[in-house]
Design a protein around this motif. Structure first.
Motif, PDB file in Angstrom:
ATOM      1  N   PHE A 204       0.924  -1.106   0.026  1.00 34.81           N
ATOM      2  CA  PHE A 204      -0.149   0.143  -0.034  1.00 34.81           C
ATOM      3  C   PHE A 204       0.992   1.288   0.088  1.00 34.81           C
ATOM      4  CE2 PHE A 204      -2.938  -3.386   1.510  1.00 34.81           C
ATOM      5  CZ  PHE A 204      -4.098  -2.972   1.009  1.00 34.81           C
ATOM      6  N   GLU A 205       0.554   2.224  -0.912  1.00 34.53           N
ATOM      7  CA  GLU A 205       1.100   3.476  -0.975  1.00 34.53           C
ATOM      8  C   GLU A 205       0.174   4.483  -0.268  1.00 34.53           C
ATOM      9  OE1 GLU A 205       1.936   4.257  -5.028  1.00 34.53           O
ATOM     10  OE2 GLU A 205       3.586   2.906  -5.255  1.00 34.53           O
ATOM     11  N   ILE A 206       0.491   5.532  -0.082  1.00 37.62           N
ATOM     12  CA  ILE A 206      -0.374   6.567   0.563  1.00 37.62           C
ATOM     13  C   ILE A 206      -0.639   7.616  -0.447  1.00 37.62           C
ATOM     14  CG2 ILE A 206      -0.812   8.223   2.658  1.00 37.62           C
ATOM     15  CD1 ILE A 206      -0.172   5.225   3.365  1.00 37.62           C
ATOM     16  N   GLY A 207      -1.748   7.542  -0.663  1.00 33.62           N
ATOM     17  CA  GLY A 207      -2.149   9.066  -1.738  1.00 33.62           C
ATOM     18  C   GLY A 207      -2.745   9.956  -0.722  1.00 33.62           C
ATOM     19  N   THR A 208      -2.569  11.400  -1.375  1.00 28.15           N
ATOM     20  CA  THR A 208      -3.058  12.622  -0.733  1.00 28.15           C
ATOM     21  C   THR A 208      -3.929  13.299  -1.418  1.00 28.15           C
ATOM     22  OG1 THR A 208      -0.895  13.572  -1.244  1.00 28.15           O
ATOM     23  CG2 THR A 208      -0.908  12.366   0.647  1.00 28.15           C
ATOM     24  N   GLY A 209      -4.467  14.438  -0.805  1.00 29.95           N
ATOM     25  CA  GLY A 209      -5.423  15.239  -1.545  1.00 29.95           C
ATOM     26  C   GLY A 209      -6.750  14.747  -2.205  1.00 29.95           C
ATOM     27  N   VAL A 210      -7.538  15.354  -2.804  1.00 31.40           N
ATOM     28  CA  VAL A 210      -8.881  14.697  -3.183  1.00 31.40           C
ATOM     29  C   VAL A 210      -9.105  14.794  -4.524  1.00 31.40           C
ATOM     30  CG1 VAL A 210     -10.068  15.504  -0.920  1.00 31.40           C
ATOM     31  CG2 VAL A 210      -9.718  17.018  -2.940  1.00 31.40           C
ATOM     32  N   SER A 211      -7.886  15.154  -5.555  1.00 31.75           N
ATOM     33  CA  SER A 211      -8.242  15.097  -6.873  1.00 31.75           C
ATOM     34  C   SER A 211      -8.069  13.826  -7.432  1.00 31.75           C
ATOM     35  CB  SER A 211      -7.053  16.137  -7.513  1.00 31.75           C
ATOM     36  OG  SER A 211      -5.850  15.779  -7.124  1.00 31.75           O
ATOM     37  N   GLY A 212      -8.494  13.457  -8.481  1.00 32.72           N
ATOM     38  CA  GLY A 212      -8.540  12.129  -9.137  1.00 32.72           C
ATOM     39  C   GLY A 212      -9.416  11.163  -8.514  1.00 32.72           C
ATOM     40  N   LYS A 213      -9.452   9.825  -8.928  1.00 32.68           N
ATOM     41  CA  LYS A 213     -10.216   8.894  -8.273  1.00 32.68           C
ATOM     42  C   LYS A 213      -9.630   8.167  -7.399  1.00 32.68           C
ATOM     43  CE  LYS A 213     -12.341   4.297  -9.598  1.00 32.68           C
ATOM     44  NZ  LYS A 213     -13.324   4.498  -8.712  1.00 32.68           N
ATOM     45  N   ILE A 214     -10.337   8.020  -6.108  1.00 33.03           N
ATOM     46  CA  ILE A 214      -9.774   7.561  -5.129  1.00 33.03           C
ATOM     47  C   ILE A 214      -9.948   5.788  -5.100  1.00 33.03           C
ATOM     48  CG2 ILE A 214      -9.644   7.509  -2.391  1.00 33.03           C
ATOM     49  CD1 ILE A 214      -9.086   9.978  -3.569  1.00 33.03           C
ATOM     50  N   PRO A 215      -8.968   5.153  -4.808  1.00 33.33           N
ATOM     51  CA  PRO A 215      -9.283   3.608  -5.052  1.00 33.33           C
ATOM     52  C   PRO A 215     -10.272   3.073  -4.228  1.00 33.33           C
ATOM     53  CG  PRO A 215      -6.977   4.175  -5.065  1.00 33.33           C
ATOM     54  CD  PRO A 215      -7.570   5.237  -4.750  1.00 33.33           C
ATOM     55  N   ASP A 216     -11.013   2.117  -4.642  1.00 34.23           N
ATOM     56  CA  ASP A 216     -12.099   1.500  -3.390  1.00 34.23           C
ATOM     57  C   ASP A 216     -11.269   0.615  -2.671  1.00 34.23           C
ATOM     58  OD1 ASP A 216     -14.026   2.744  -4.966  1.00 34.23           O
ATOM     59  OD2 ASP A 216     -14.437   1.038  -6.202  1.00 34.23           O
ATOM     60  N   ALA A 217     -11.815   0.235  -1.436  1.00 33.19           N
ATOM     61  CA  ALA A 217     -11.352  -0.566  -0.568  1.00 33.19           C
ATOM     62  C   ALA A 217     -11.885  -1.843  -1.298  1.00 33.19           C
ATOM     63  CB  ALA A 217     -11.865  -0.382   1.073  1.00 33.19           C
ATOM     64  N   THR A 218     -11.247  -3.144  -0.502  1.00 32.32           N
ATOM     65  CA  THR A 218     -11.713  -4.451  -0.630  1.00 32.32           C
ATOM     66  C   THR A 218     -12.987  -4.687  -0.277  1.00 32.32           C
ATOM     67  OG1 THR A 218     -10.507  -5.318   0.906  1.00 32.32           O
ATOM     68  CG2 THR A 218      -9.118  -5.195  -1.236  1.00 32.32           C
ATOM     69  N   LYS A 219     -13.372  -4.077   0.627  1.00 30.48           N
ATOM     70  CA  LYS A 219     -14.981  -4.141   1.100  1.00 30.48           C
ATOM     71  C   LYS A 219     -15.778  -3.866   0.171  1.00 30.48           C
ATOM     72  CE  LYS A 219     -17.995  -5.270   4.613  1.00 30.48           C
ATOM     73  NZ  LYS A 219     -19.107  -5.370   3.485  1.00 30.48           N
ATOM     74  N   ARG A 220     -16.909  -4.599  -0.010  1.00 30.32           N
ATOM     75  CA  ARG A 220     -18.121  -4.266  -1.192  1.00 30.32           C
ATOM     76  C   ARG A 220     -19.486  -4.269  -0.105  1.00 30.32           C
ATOM     77  NH1 ARG A 220     -14.644  -2.948  -3.374  1.00 30.32           N
ATOM     78  NH2 ARG A 220     -13.524  -3.921  -5.072  1.00 30.32           N
ATOM     79  N   ALA A 221     -20.406  -3.703  -0.904  1.00 27.86           N
ATOM     80  CA  ALA A 221     -21.663  -3.546  -0.182  1.00 27.86           C
ATOM     81  C   ALA A 221     -22.144  -5.194   0.185  1.00 27.86           C
ATOM     82  CB  ALA A 221     -22.687  -3.027  -1.058  1.00 27.86           C
ATOM     83  N   GLY A 222     -22.744  -5.122   1.312  1.00 23.34           N
ATOM     84  CA  GLY A 222     -23.118  -6.567   1.929  1.00 23.34           C
ATOM     85  C   GLY A 222     -22.483  -7.012   2.921  1.00 23.34           C
ATOM     86  N   ARG A 223     -22.834  -7.972   3.662  1.00 27.50           N
ATOM     87  CA  ARG A 223     -21.937  -8.519   5.082  1.00 27.50           C
ATOM     88  C   ARG A 223     -20.930  -9.676   4.494  1.00 27.50           C
ATOM     89  NH1 ARG A 223     -24.829 -11.205  10.218  1.00 27.50           N
ATOM     90  NH2 ARG A 223     -23.257 -11.806  11.429  1.00 27.50           N
ATOM     91  N   GLY A 224     -19.783  -9.098   4.721  1.00 26.76           N
ATOM     92  CA  GLY A 224     -18.805 -10.274   4.667  1.00 26.76           C
ATOM     93  C   GLY A 224     -18.278 -10.404   3.167  1.00 26.76           C
ATOM     94  N   LYS A 225     -18.491  -9.286   2.116  1.00 30.36           N
ATOM     95  CA  LYS A 225     -18.091  -9.547   0.692  1.00 30.36           C
ATOM     96  C   LYS A 225     -17.059  -8.672   0.797  1.00 30.36           C
ATOM     97  CE  LYS A 225     -22.764 -10.456  -0.739  1.00 30.36           C
ATOM     98  NZ  LYS A 225     -24.124 -10.180  -1.572  1.00 30.36           N
ATOM     99  N   PHE A 226     -15.821  -9.227  -0.221  1.00 25.45           N
ATOM    100  CA  PHE A 226     -14.835  -8.451  -0.652  1.00 25.45           C
ATOM    101  C   PHE A 226     -14.308  -8.826  -1.706  1.00 25.45           C
ATOM    102  CE2 PHE A 226     -14.938  -8.706   4.072  1.00 25.45           C
ATOM    103  CZ  PHE A 226     -14.326  -7.540   4.412  1.00 25.45           C
TER     104      PHE A 226
END
Length: 924
Positions: A262-284
């Motif tokens: 993992f690298e550290i991104g800063t600021g709010v420009s551009g697309k922020i990558p999604d986390a591995t968690k998805r909508a719903g319980r226990g979905k990655f």
């Protein structure tokens, strides 16, 4: 202001609590106490659903002082109580305390011993000591027993003693405080403990150049479900590390060889990558191959022992503020050997609702810690266990050694609260800054996939020094009690024997039936407290775990099923109340606090196993309810929400042994007595602005005051009426009274209530709307003109509050109904932006006062909430509950608007009915 009701028995001398209380002042102080973060005894140690200290202060005084029977003197006593509960939730002034103590002494009788057999966090006994009462506390659970022992027994035993090792350097400005020497000793030995622990395990925590580590951020990992993908899949729920303006930081996953780094991104420009968690319980989703995994897969690999850990980033504070750095390549804390001595206790795996880690293979308490957390917590425990010897070596006496070591043991227990995988990395919703949130955001041990590991040797939240500071602030909030109390680990069934018969004021907040598994949750703390403090408290820590078998909660997982658990609870509390009745002083009432909502059964009947069980036990033990008071004390982060059947209010039951002259009555007589007495009691409750969500629960008190005065209520078949049936009749009477209040409304409002009950905000047939209008002597045209209804194309529909026009001016509007005003108040109260909020709604309320009765608006809100609750309309129910709950603030804002001349006065309004239109269309 009265919450007590005459029970038809021979006159007796009543206490003030049975006649009057300044409820608004007590509730306001209790809310403030709930919201306070520092300078309160809650800082000493975590406990579950604690009763606010200001409420106990007021209740204990009012339960002991006689009602004078004279309005002027009663007003003086109520003024003392208001002084005892400052509106900021702080401790009262010494002058107020002197007035309260003097009033108690003037009464002439000896002060009773306050006995609480479920001492919990200790607020009952602490506030009793503040007023000068002797105290006896007990709890079957060793954790609250230790906390209360420290607060009411050990700290008072060392007051006024000089520091063992001379002045400390962290508590300046309290030289005249008898607690100063003790606090200096706590700080001194805390630093010695940290020094020893750092020497033993400090090498496990690698520094970061140029700053101090706040926390290491971790995610659990599982093997990717795709056999062709070799990487461990990191399970994390958000990419954000900070949303603070100008310091935004987030995680950027990069697939690199056999793993994701993992690298550290800063600021709010551009697309922020999604986390591995998805909508719903226990979905990655795997960031390398996009393969999805679900909860079933997570449980399977967890049970097979394949969960891993991966460091995501490191939070660091330096001279410029907080920054985030990538996890070092040497991040191997997860690979450390587990220490030999660890908490071997298993979780209570049957209760997966509140203990979910076993579902994923984490079966033991030790499994929710990283290996180095186990090392460091064990080292702190072992160092604290040596403190009594250090103190005595330095010349301190046994009381000082015990008190200092006990406080430091509590600090270790609190350290564990912020040093396990139950600790979250939170983003503040107000300003976007980030911080560590300790465990137990709910009354549960949950499975968290990503968590923060605090730096125990740092200076920020969760560290050892932060625990010392927090606990010290809680200790400084304790009274300087002249005599130590007594705290024992005792089953509540036997607690009455702790005091001579007939000498105690019983004041307690019993366990909440099946809501909180206190003992199982307490094991989280117990394993560390036992290791640190067993040598100085062998009576509390002689077992491997907290006592479970005799715990007085309705735990269906232990008792076998819900009905057996309920009966166990009843049988146990029959013994408890029988024992307490023997200990209670005959001239004093008992104070029993309860907070549990009724729930609806499958057949639609509203009932509550909790209320049924507690009241059945109380009545079987020969104790009756003689009065009730509702206290509103919810904070903004209350742990049990409405969805978990929690109350926004505490219900204070004033209880006395049933009179020897009590008689039986039949069902018809009981209903008749309810109809005579419940309406007045309900109006008293409504005038107190109890939240609508709690009105049905609060009505139980005066209803049961009627039921419990009789030895038996006989059913037509000759059997005795059960508490559950009595509660059903009380609910029926509540609905009847609320419906009858509808008769006090204007005709437009009565039409709106009837239509709302049938259609809520949906469309209905025009013809049906017109027939209802004719029956209630109003007109659909007039209802449209008022702005409450739209009738078009053969349909009629009630306008939602948010759809009403913001241009509404009740001073100029010729047709104003209670309904219309209530809906506009709700619109303004819940709106956003300018012209919204409490102050704006207060101006509106002030404008309508010459034409509309305040109480009618509030009664309508209660009625509408009751309808919504029965119909299951949760969003509308929330809206009307909010209107009732905000009522005191709305009235305050309305009075302010009137004082400032922002609204016309009654005298300035002169309505000419004939000038405004047809007389039949006018309400006033």
């Amino acid at each position: 202001m009265s919450g007590a009701h005459d029970n038809g028995n021979p006159p007796r001398k009543r206490k003030l609590i049975e006649v009057a209380l300044p409820l608004e002042a007590i509730s306001k102080a209790s809310k403030a106490d709930k919201d306070r973060k520092v300078g309160t005894i809650k800082n000493i140690h975590k406990w579950f659903a604690p009763m606010p200290a200001p409420a106990w202060r007021a209740l204990l005084f009012a339960a002991t002082i006689d009602d004078p029977g004279d309005a002027a003197r009663r007003a003086e006593l109520l003024d003392i109580i208001e002084g005892l509960v400052p509106d900021k939730g702080t401790a009262p002034s010494e002058e107020t305390l002197k007035r309260a103590r003097a009033a108690l002494v003037e009464q002439g009788s000896e002060l009773p011993t306050v006995l609480d057999p479920f001492c919990g966090g200790g607020s009952t006994l602490v506030e009793a000591q503040r007023l000068g009462f002797p105290t006896v506390a007990s709890d079957l659970n060793p954790v609250p027993a230790l906390v209360t022992r420290v607060e009411t027994q050990l700290v008072p035993s060392v007051l006024g003693k000089p520091a063992v090792t001379g002045p400390g350097d962290g508590f300046e400005g309290i030289a005249n405080d008898p607690m100063a020497g003790f606090l200096a000793d706590v700080e001194h030995y805390a630093r010695l403990v940290e020094q020893q622990v750092r020497e033993q395990v400090g090498h496990l925590y690698e520094p970061v150049e140029g700053g101090e580590v706040v926390a290491w951020l971790w995610a659990r990992t599982v093997p990717c479900a795709n056999p062709a993908c070799a990487i461990p899949l990191p399970l994390y729920s958000s990419p954000w590390l900070s949303k603070q303006k100008g310091r935004e930081a987030w995680l950027r996953p990069v697939v690199s060889g056999p793993k994701v780094r993992f690298e550290i991104g800063t600021g709010v420009s551009g697309k922020i990558p999604d986390a591995t968690k998805r909508a719903g319980r226990g979905k990655f989703t795997c960031p390398a191959c996009a393969t999805d995994v679900d909860e079933k897969y997570l449980r399977k690999v967890g049970a097979a022992g394949h969960l891993g850990l991966q460091m995501l980033a490191v939070a660091v504070d330096d001279s410029s503020g907080r920054r985030f750095v990538p996890a070092p390549d040497t991040a191997d804390a997860a690979q450390l050997d587990t220490p030999d001595e660890i908490p071997e206790l298993d979780f209570f795996a049957d209760n997966t609702k509140q203990f979910s880690p076993p579902l994923y293979g984490l079966m033991r308490q030790a499994d929710i810690y990283t290996p180095r957390q186990l090392h460091v917590l064990g080292a702190f425990c072992d160092a604290v266990a040596e403190v009594p010897q250090w103190v005595e070596r330095d010349g301190g006496d046994e009381s000082q050694a015990t008190a200092i070591a006990s406080v430091l043991a509590i600090c270790v227990s609190k350290l564990a609260l912020a040093n396990s995988s139950q600790t979250r990395w939170k983003i503040d919703q107000r300003n976007g800054s980030s911080y560590v949130q300790p465990g137990f955001g709910r009354q549960a041990i949950q499975m968290l996939w990503d968590f923060a590991e605090v730096n125990p040797f740092g200076n920020t939240g969760g560290s050892w020094l932060s625990q010392i500071t927090a606990v010290a602030s809680g200790i400084k909030a304790l009274p300087r009690a002249e005599r130590p109390g007594v705290t024992r680990q005792v089953d509540a069934r036997k607690a009455g024997a702790l005091v001579p018969a007939g000498t105690a004021l019983i004041a307690t907040d019993p366990p909440y039936f099946a809501q909180i598994p206190y003992a199982d949750l307490s094991d989280y703390f117990y394993v560390w407290l036992r290791r640190a403090a067993a040598g100085i408290h062998p009576d509390l820590f002689g077992t491997m775990a907290t006592p479970k078998t005799d715990e007085l909660v309705a735990n269906r997982y232990r008792q076998g099923d819900a009905e057996r658990a309920r009966q166990y609870f009843i049988d146990g509390f029959i013994e408890v109340f029988s024992s307490l009745k023997e200990a209670s002083r005959s001239d004093l009432p008992m104070i029993v606090i309860y907070a549990h909502r009724q729930e609806e059964s499958k057949d639609g009947e509203v009932s509550s196993s909790a209320w049924d069980a507690l009241l059945e036990a109380m009545i079987t033990a020969g104790i009756g309810v003689v009065g009730t008071w509702p206290l509103h004390a919810t904070n903004s982060t209350r742990q049990i929400g409405q969805g978990a059947n929690a109350l926004a209010s505490y219900i204070v039951m004033i209880c006395r042994p049933r009179e020897a002259t009590a008689v039986s009555i039949d069902r018809r007589g009981f209903i008749s007595a309810l109809r005579q007495q419940l309406p007045d009691a309900l109006r008293d409750l409504q005038q107190s602005s109890i939240p609508a969500v709690d009105l049905a629960q609060a009505a139980i008190g005066p209803g049961m005051a009627v039921f419990s005065r009789y030895t038996k209520v006989t059913e037509p078949d000759g059997s005795g009426m059960h508490v559950r049936e009595a509660l059903a009749l009380i609910n029926d009477e509540l609905a009847r009274v609320l419906s009858e209040q509808e008769g006090d409304f204007d005709t437009d409002t009565r039409w709106c209530v009837r239509w709302f009950e049938q259609y809520q905000w949906e469309q209905g047939p025009f013809g049906e709307a017109e027939l209802l209008a004719n029956a209630l002597n109003t007109s659909l045209h007039g209802l449209e003109d008022s702005g409450a209804v739209k009738a078009r194309a053969g349909k009629a529909v009630m306008l939602r509050p948010e759809d009403l026009p913001s241009s509404f001016n009740p001073v100029e509007h010729h047709r104003v109904s209670v309904w219309e005003v209530a809906m506009h108040l709700s619109r303004v109260l819940e709106g956003k932006g300018a012209g919204s909020g409490v102050d704006a709604a207060g101006v509106l309320l002030a404008q309508v006062r010459p034409r509309i009765d305040d109480e009618a608006i509030k009664e309508l809100a209660y009625l509408l909430y009751n309808i919504c609750e029965r119909k299951g309309w949760s969003d509308s129910a929330r809206r009307f509950n909010n209107l009732v709950s905000s009522w005191p603030d709305l009235q305050t804002a309305a009075r302010a608007a009137e004082r400032q001349g922002a609204v016309p006065t009654q005298d300035s309004l002169a309505f000419d009915a004939t000038a405004e239109g047809d007389e039949e269309d006018l309400l006033f």
